[in-house]
Every structure is written in structure tokens, then in C-alpha cells.
Write an enzyme that holds these catalytic residues in place. Sequence first.
Site, PDB file in Angstrom:
ATOM      1  CB  CYS A 132      -0.938   0.001   1.206  1.00 25.95           C
ATOM      2  SG  CYS A 132      -2.006   1.458   1.299  1.00 25.95           S
ATOM      3  CB  CYS A 135      -0.599   2.463   4.000  1.00 28.00           C
ATOM      4  SG  CYS A 135      -2.225   1.879   3.461  1.00 28.00           S
ATOM      5  CG  ASP A 136       3.201   1.328   4.491  1.00 23.59           C
ATOM      6  OD1 ASP A 136       2.759   1.791   5.553  1.00 23.59           O
ATOM      7  OD2 ASP A 136       2.996   0.152   4.123  1.00 23.59           O
TER       8      ASP A 136
END
Length: 316
Positions: A132, A135-136
Site C-alpha cells: 500500500c 499507507c507507507d
Amino acid sequence: MRKVIILGTGPAGLTAAIYLARANMQPLVIEGNQPGGQLTITTEVENFPGFPDGIMGPELMENMRKQAERFGAEFMRGWVTDVDLSKRPFTVSVEEQGDMQAESLVISTGASAKLLGIPGETENMGRGVSACATCDGFFFRGKKVIVVGGGDSAMEEANFLTRFASEVQLVHRRNELRASKIMQDRAQKNEKIHWSLNVAPLEVVAENNRVTGLKVTNNETGKEEIIPTDGIFVAIGHKPNTEFLKGQLDTDELGYIKVKPGTTETNIPGVFACGDVQDHIYRQAVTAAGSGCMAALECERFLEGQGAMDWSKSLS
């Protein structure tokens, strides 16, 4: 007999459990083989509201679980093997636990990222391997990263990561990409994106619990090499966890549960779907939690409208 059974314990299922428990619906939450969902295999979560310094993914999920338990939600560990949605009450079959019935169901079984299946991949999830970028990506500011994949998702992830990374290497096992032309063109015009086509990933290389490279082989020459990198983003798609439904609910061509626009209602009254099992666009913890709230409120209204009996009195 239950008023409501919740399948899954990611942000969607746990939020639904909190709301339904507070409404005195006494939900039973059935945990699968990964209680807490994908956040349990992430490290620091910085984009969930209310945590200015961030919070570890497993800790966030544990806090949600405790909050649901505080209001009376009951949890059961088990793997759902079958459901019967042909009549109410619905029947849920849980491995080693047997059959149980409920007047309503909230399905929040999520979606699993498709992985490469190479050595070092799962061991280094959260240590440089991610599925992701949204997300990261922030954690790789000024670093070199690799995106593995050749579809629209890979192009989108690669473009997004150029906001943070100094360089993005796109690795694909074929000479031709599967992505749409517009997505390919957008990526090819991005000067930060470099290309390694017709190479197959063999192994994630790591030292001191951090990713340092990706071992690949050239499909034409058979030559192996290690591409140095600080992070590897696997972007070969997601698979919704809907096999156990066996076609009883309407799904799209990818297997995601269809819901009525603006709701979490499925094509079967009394069955609600929330989180990534019905959302292949956003796939964020906060949007999953929001849809879990929606599912709980809609489920509560459904049960009240159906005149569901007071189970606590009937069982006393």
C-alpha cells in the site's frame, strides 16, 4: 441465536461491533485467520485521525477490540466455511465451532493483497515490503523504492511514490505492460520512474531486519542481479475475501460485494457489507471504519424495523 453476527475484525468490523454493542445488539464477532486485518502486519500508522504522533497498527486494532468488548461485544476465533443466506435467520458455519444463526449479518472480511510468493517477502512486511503506497509512501521520503507490477495499480502506485521517493524502479515480468495506455503514458512521462521490464523477482534481500534489495532474473538471458532498494511495493492487485459466500451475494467482476449506492446494504435484506470487501478504490483504515459505522446503523434500523425479538429475555 443472535441478533447480529459480524464476520471479520479489521477497522470496519470492529467499528461496527462498537456501534452495535453500544446499541445493546449484543453482536458476536467471528475472527478469521488474521484478527485485526491488514493493519496487524503494518508498523506505524500516521494517517488515522486522533493520533498526532502515530500509532502502531497492531496497537490500534487491539484498542478497537477492547473498546468493542467494553460495550459487550463477544468475540469468537474461527474460520467461516459456509453461510446460508437463503432464509432468515441466516446460518453461519464456523470451522470447529459448528453452526450458529443470526437475524442479520455484517460482512467485513476485507481483501487480501496478492503477493509474489518469493522468499523474504512476508518476513519483511512492514520492514521495507508493503502492498500500500498510500499507507507507507511517506516513510520513504528521499529513498529509492521498487514497485512490482504491470497493471493500472502499479502505475498509480509508482506515480504516487514519486511524491516522496528520490527514485522509483518499476519491475515487471513481461516486456509489455497490462496497464491502460493513459496510465502507462502518465508513468512514462514521470522522470523519477525507471523501468526494468522482462525480469522476474526471485527474492527479497534484507539485512538487519530492513530491505536492501530485490533479486531478479532476466527472462531472456537468465542472468540474475540484485537491484538495490530501500523499499519494495507489491502492486499486483487485491483479492476480496468472499469465497465462502459461494455466489449468494451480488459481486462485481473482481469479486467485491456490491452494495446499494450510499449504503452498505447488499442484495439480500439483513446482510450488510463494509470495509475493503466492498471497496476496491480507497482501501484505507479510516474509510473502512466509516463504512463499519454505516453498516452498524443500517443493521440496527433493519432489526428494529423487522421487530426482532428481545433475545436476552427469550434466553433468560
